[in-house]
Design a protein around this motif. Structure first.
Motif, mmCIF file in Angstrom:
data_model
loop_
_atom_site.group_PDB
_atom_site.id
_atom_site.type_symbol
_atom_site.label_atom_id
_atom_site.label_comp_id
_atom_site.label_asym_id
_atom_site.label_seq_id
_atom_site.Cartn_x
_atom_site.Cartn_y
_atom_site.Cartn_z
ATOM 1 N N ASP A 37 58.341 84.281 46.359
ATOM 2 C CA ASP A 37 58.866 83.612 45.175
ATOM 3 C C ASP A 37 57.911 82.516 44.716
ATOM 4 O OD1 ASP A 37 60.552 82.835 43.135
ATOM 5 O OD2 ASP A 37 61.881 81.690 44.430
ATOM 6 N N ASP A 38 56.891 82.945 43.991
ATOM 7 C CA ASP A 38 55.939 82.005 43.399
ATOM 8 C C ASP A 38 55.682 82.429 41.957
ATOM 9 O OD1 ASP A 38 54.189 84.183 43.581
ATOM 10 O OD2 ASP A 38 53.047 83.328 45.236
ATOM 11 N N MET A 39 54.745 81.783 41.299
ATOM 12 C CA MET A 39 54.510 82.062 39.883
ATOM 13 C C MET A 39 54.005 83.481 39.617
ATOM 14 S SD MET A 39 53.356 78.430 38.261
ATOM 15 C CE MET A 39 53.016 79.213 36.733
ATOM 16 N N SER A 40 53.468 84.129 40.640
ATOM 17 C CA SER A 40 52.934 85.484 40.423
ATOM 18 C C SER A 40 53.971 86.578 40.652
ATOM 19 C CB SER A 40 51.732 85.717 41.348
ATOM 20 O OG SER A 40 52.146 85.732 42.695
ATOM 21 N N LEU A 41 55.190 86.230 41.057
ATOM 22 C CA LEU A 41 56.225 87.222 41.336
ATOM 23 C C LEU A 41 56.630 87.960 40.067
ATOM 24 C CD1 LEU A 41 58.282 88.564 43.252
ATOM 25 C CD2 LEU A 41 59.835 86.673 42.721
ATOM 26 N N ASP A 42 56.564 89.273 40.100
ATOM 27 C CA ASP A 42 57.043 90.117 39.007
ATOM 28 C C ASP A 42 58.530 90.378 39.273
ATOM 29 O OD1 ASP A 42 57.733 92.141 37.218
ATOM 30 O OD2 ASP A 42 55.833 93.221 37.479
ATOM 31 N N VAL A 43 59.383 89.549 38.700
ATOM 32 C CA VAL A 43 60.817 89.595 38.981
ATOM 33 C C VAL A 43 61.421 90.936 38.571
ATOM 34 C CG1 VAL A 43 63.059 88.533 38.488
ATOM 35 C CG2 VAL A 43 61.043 87.092 38.833
ATOM 36 N N ASP A 44 61.034 91.448 37.408
ATOM 37 C CA ASP A 44 61.584 92.729 36.950
ATOM 38 C C ASP A 44 61.241 93.855 37.914
ATOM 39 O OD1 ASP A 44 62.779 91.611 34.699
ATOM 40 O OD2 ASP A 44 60.969 91.881 33.485
ATOM 41 N N LYS A 45 60.014 93.889 38.407
ATOM 42 C CA LYS A 45 59.605 94.915 39.370
ATOM 43 C C LYS A 45 60.369 94.750 40.678
ATOM 44 C CE LYS A 45 55.605 96.806 41.864
ATOM 45 N NZ LYS A 45 56.497 97.451 42.781
ATOM 46 N N MET A 46 60.530 93.513 41.137
ATOM 47 C CA MET A 46 61.264 93.272 42.372
ATOM 48 C C MET A 46 62.703 93.769 42.250
ATOM 49 S SD MET A 46 62.328 89.712 44.289
ATOM 50 C CE MET A 46 63.528 89.338 43.023
ATOM 51 N N ILE A 47 63.368 93.416 41.148
ATOM 52 C CA ILE A 47 64.751 93.843 40.947
ATOM 53 C C ILE A 47 64.846 95.353 40.902
ATOM 54 C CG2 ILE A 47 66.661 93.846 39.292
ATOM 55 C CD1 ILE A 47 65.866 90.910 38.669
ATOM 56 N N ASP A 48 63.926 95.990 40.199
ATOM 57 C CA ASP A 48 63.915 97.457 40.128
ATOM 58 C C ASP A 48 63.721 98.066 41.516
ATOM 59 O OD1 ASP A 48 63.942 99.927 38.581
ATOM 60 O OD2 ASP A 48 61.813 100.063 39.109
ATOM 61 N N ASP A 49 62.775 97.535 42.272
ATOM 62 C CA ASP A 49 62.531 98.032 43.635
ATOM 63 C C ASP A 49 63.752 97.832 44.526
ATOM 64 O OD1 ASP A 49 59.975 98.758 42.895
ATOM 65 O OD2 ASP A 49 58.985 97.104 43.955
ATOM 66 N N LEU A 50 64.401 96.675 44.427
ATOM 67 C CA LEU A 50 65.572 96.402 45.259
ATOM 68 C C LEU A 50 66.745 97.305 44.906
ATOM 69 C CD1 LEU A 50 65.411 92.514 45.479
ATOM 70 C CD2 LEU A 50 64.966 94.146 47.316
ATOM 71 N N ARG A 51 66.894 97.640 43.631
ATOM 72 C CA ARG A 51 67.960 98.570 43.234
ATOM 73 C C ARG A 51 67.746 99.954 43.836
ATOM 74 N NH1 ARG A 51 68.249 96.530 37.158
ATOM 75 N NH2 ARG A 51 69.930 95.035 37.425
ATOM 76 N N LYS A 52 66.494 100.355 43.948
ATOM 77 C CA LYS A 52 66.166 101.687 44.472
ATOM 78 C C LYS A 52 66.169 101.728 46.003
ATOM 79 C CE LYS A 52 63.248 102.760 40.516
ATOM 80 N NZ LYS A 52 61.860 102.877 40.063
ATOM 81 N N TYR A 53 65.950 100.602 46.627
ATOM 82 C CA TYR A 53 65.823 100.540 48.077
ATOM 83 C C TYR A 53 67.191 100.695 48.739
ATOM 84 C CZ TYR A 53 64.523 98.856 52.706
ATOM 85 O OH TYR A 53 64.314 98.739 54.053
ATOM 86 N N LYS A 54 67.315 101.586 49.687
ATOM 87 C CA LYS A 54 68.600 101.868 50.338
ATOM 88 C C LYS A 54 68.706 101.269 51.736
ATOM 89 C CE LYS A 54 69.912 104.174 46.831
ATOM 90 N NZ LYS A 54 70.662 103.457 45.827
ATOM 91 N N GLY A 55 67.666 100.629 52.207
ATOM 92 C CA GLY A 55 67.690 100.040 53.544
ATOM 93 C C GLY A 55 68.190 98.616 53.535
ATOM 94 N N LYS A 56 68.012 97.978 54.660
ATOM 95 C CA LYS A 56 68.419 96.587 54.842
ATOM 96 C C LYS A 56 67.356 95.663 54.252
ATOM 97 C CE LYS A 56 68.747 93.994 58.915
ATOM 98 N NZ LYS A 56 69.167 93.901 60.310
#
Length: 78
Positions: A37-56
């Protein structure tokens, strides 16, 4: 005397003009990725990846070494 303000990235403040300030990043971790979580974080990509991720997933506060590094260059820290 050197003063510095330090916070973790939960403050949502990454820089302050004219102030000796540092944000120490929190992290979100999945089995495959670590999002810092810094200025370079691509929040939209992170959210998209987390929605697709089925693990813990988990979050992590800054570790002691990250805090220590942030404190090193100042005599007085807030």
């Amino acid at each position: 005397m050197e003063y510095k303000i330090i916070s973790d990235s939960a403050s949502n403040i990454f820089e302050l003009d004219g102030v000796n300030y540092q944000s120490v990043p929190l992290k979100i971790i999945t089995g495959e990725n670590e999002y810092v979580d810094d200025m370079s974080l691509d929040v939209d990509k992170m959210i998209d990846d987390l929605r697709k991720y089925k693990g813990k997933s988990k979050s992590s506060c800054p570790n002691m070494d990250e805090w220590k590094t942030a404190f090193e260059d100042s005599e007085n820290v807030f």
